[in-house]
Design a protein around this motif. Structure first.
Motif, mmCIF file in Angstrom:
data_model
loop_
_atom_site.group_PDB
_atom_site.id
_atom_site.type_symbol
_atom_site.label_atom_id
_atom_site.label_comp_id
_atom_site.label_asym_id
_atom_site.label_seq_id
_atom_site.Cartn_x
_atom_site.Cartn_y
_atom_site.Cartn_z
ATOM 1 N N GLY A 1 -12.782 14.692 -1.274
ATOM 2 C CA GLY A 1 -12.999 15.862 -2.120
ATOM 3 C C GLY A 1 -14.457 16.175 -2.365
ATOM 4 N N GLY A 2 -15.335 15.684 -1.486
ATOM 5 C CA GLY A 2 -16.763 15.927 -1.676
ATOM 6 C C GLY A 2 -17.387 15.077 -2.767
ATOM 7 N N GLY A 3 -16.668 14.064 -3.233
ATOM 8 C CA GLY A 3 -17.166 13.182 -4.283
ATOM 9 C C GLY A 3 -16.402 13.416 -5.576
ATOM 10 N N PRO A 4 -16.753 12.681 -6.631
ATOM 11 C CA PRO A 4 -17.876 11.744 -6.697
ATOM 12 C C PRO A 4 -17.581 10.444 -5.978
ATOM 13 N N PHE A 5 -18.657 9.647 -5.759
ATOM 14 C CA PHE A 5 -18.525 8.263 -5.340
ATOM 15 C C PHE A 5 -18.694 7.397 -6.589
ATOM 16 N N TYR A 6 -18.120 6.200 -6.524
ATOM 17 C CA TYR A 6 -18.135 5.314 -7.700
ATOM 18 C C TYR A 6 -18.881 4.018 -7.415
ATOM 19 N N VAL A 7 -19.478 3.479 -8.476
ATOM 20 C CA VAL A 7 -20.104 2.156 -8.416
ATOM 21 C C VAL A 7 -19.576 1.329 -9.581
ATOM 22 N N ASP A 8 -19.316 0.068 -9.317
ATOM 23 C CA ASP A 8 -18.875 -0.878 -10.350
ATOM 24 C C ASP A 8 -19.887 -2.011 -10.343
ATOM 25 N N VAL A 9 -20.917 -1.866 -11.165
ATOM 26 C CA VAL A 9 -22.028 -2.814 -11.189
ATOM 27 C C VAL A 9 -22.085 -3.488 -12.555
ATOM 28 N N PRO A 10 -22.738 -4.681 -12.641
ATOM 29 C CA PRO A 10 -22.547 -5.537 -13.812
ATOM 30 C C PRO A 10 -23.369 -5.231 -15.048
#
Length: 377
Positions: free
Chosen positions: A339-348
């Protein structure tokens, strides 16, 4: 604001979930793998991620009543987060918890008048839960494993808390989600072999969950060659370039003239692979004193860029990367499917979230790019 009555949850924690990620072992199943992960410097994280969920519930003002698995299966994590369980399901017989312990605890909890059964783990834990509960029992996964291709997990511990808090305000929506697990031995050999183990009734609308992984289709070679050429133009010859896992990055590496590992993190330096399939500790040692770049691609169907299957990129590595050090690659077809994003990050940490998230350029071909928003999960 507190709820009219406490939110009553069952809580099961897989204490060894995610151990194999930073160690580059592609999973955590089996005592030998767990011991090797600890030898390589990995530490358990599932209790800490459970504590994050409970802290976020407190921030929402939710009064929670917890029925926990005994000892390391949940009770220890609850006490460590500053809570006292309302009840403990004492089914653990040995010093080390097993899949059988998880299944026994889950089966017992389904008759204890719970609002939802919450579990912290990965795909293997989800398999155990699916084997123990009935189709109508409502569950929610806290992502704490390595693979997490199943669609039964919230995007993060905090998003799990948000779903639970919404439930107390009347949002009782559920969805059916697949439980999928891979053959870890095959994965370590670079082969992805996934099996569907059933479906679970999951609290929350599908758009609030991480979704299941979708495999990559064969992309036109000219597109991948174009992405590789663009990466070649942007790689700093004096830096060490980390190659993340996935078929898109592997195809880019091939275009750069190197044979990378499909599912590991490799180190490219001066046009050659310096090391393959590295653990976090090895990345720290090899790259000390050098500038860093990284080539990453999002997971199909989920959009995760960090924190799923590439936990070798730990806080120490990520802290050394600036925004301009990321070469994010994605074919137009995959980007469209996401869907063109969003992209996700799972950082600490919050500091890493602030450093990584925001609008980012994504390479989609030679001299072609898109702008995608990176969000914290």
């Amino acid at each position: 604001m507190s709820t009219a009555r406490p939110l009553r949850i069952g809580l099961i924690v897989n204490p060894v979930a995610g151990l194999g990620g930073p160690a580059g072992l592609k999973g955590s199943d089996g005592a030998q793998i767990q011991q090797e992960a600890i030898r390589r410097g990995s530490v358990p994280t599932s209790a800490r991620r459970t504590a994050r969920m409970l802290a976020e519930l407190a921030r929402f003002g939710v009064d929670v009543e917890i029925v926990a698995g005994a000892g390391a299966l949940g009770e220890d994590a609850v006490h460590g987060a500053g809570h006292t369980p309302a009840a403990v399901v004492r089914t653990v017989c040995g010093a080390v918890t097993t899949a059988g312990d998880t299944m026994t605890a889950a089966a017992a909890m389904t008759s204890m008048d719970l609002d939802v059964l919450v579990f912290a783990g990965g795909d293997g834990t989800a398999r155990d839960i699916a084997a123990a509960v009935s189709p109508g029992d409502v569950v929610l996964g806290i992502p704490a494993g390595v693979k997490m291709q199943s669609g039964v997990f919230a995007r993060s511990p905090e998003s799990a808390a948000a779903i639970l808090a919404a439930f107390t305000q009347g949002n009782t929506a559920t969805c059916q989600a697949e439980v999928v697990d891979i053959d870890e031995e095959a994965r370590r050999a670079g082969v992805i072999s996934s099996t569907l183990y059933g479906r679970l009734t999951v609290l929350g609308a599908q758009k609030l969950l991480q979704g299941g992984k979708v495999g990559s289709r064969d992309e036109p070679r000219d597109v991948l060659r174009g992405i590789a050429r663009e990466c070649m133009d942007r790689i700093d010859p004096g830096a060490m370039c980390l190659l993340g896992p996935g078929t898109t990055v592997a195809a880019v590496a091939q275009g750069l003239g190197v044979d990378s590992t499909l599912l590991g993190v490799d180190v490219l330096h001066e046009g050659a692979l310096l090391a393959r399939d590295c653990a976090a500790a090895q990345l720290h040692e090899l790259t000390r004193g050098y500038g860093l770049q990284i080539i990453l691609s999002p997971i199909g169907g989920q959009g995760f860029l960090l924190g799923r299957g590439n936990q070798q990129l730990d806080a120490m590595v990520l802290a050394r990367l600036e925004r301009e050090n990321y070469l994010i690659v994605c074919t137009p077809e995959k980007l469209g499917a996401l869907g063109g994003g969003p992209f996700y990050v799972d950082v600490p940490s919050i500091s890493l979230q602030n450093k990584v998230t925001g609008l980012r350029r994504v390479i989609t071909g030679h001299r072609q790019e898109a702008v995608v928003r990176l969000l914290s999960a």
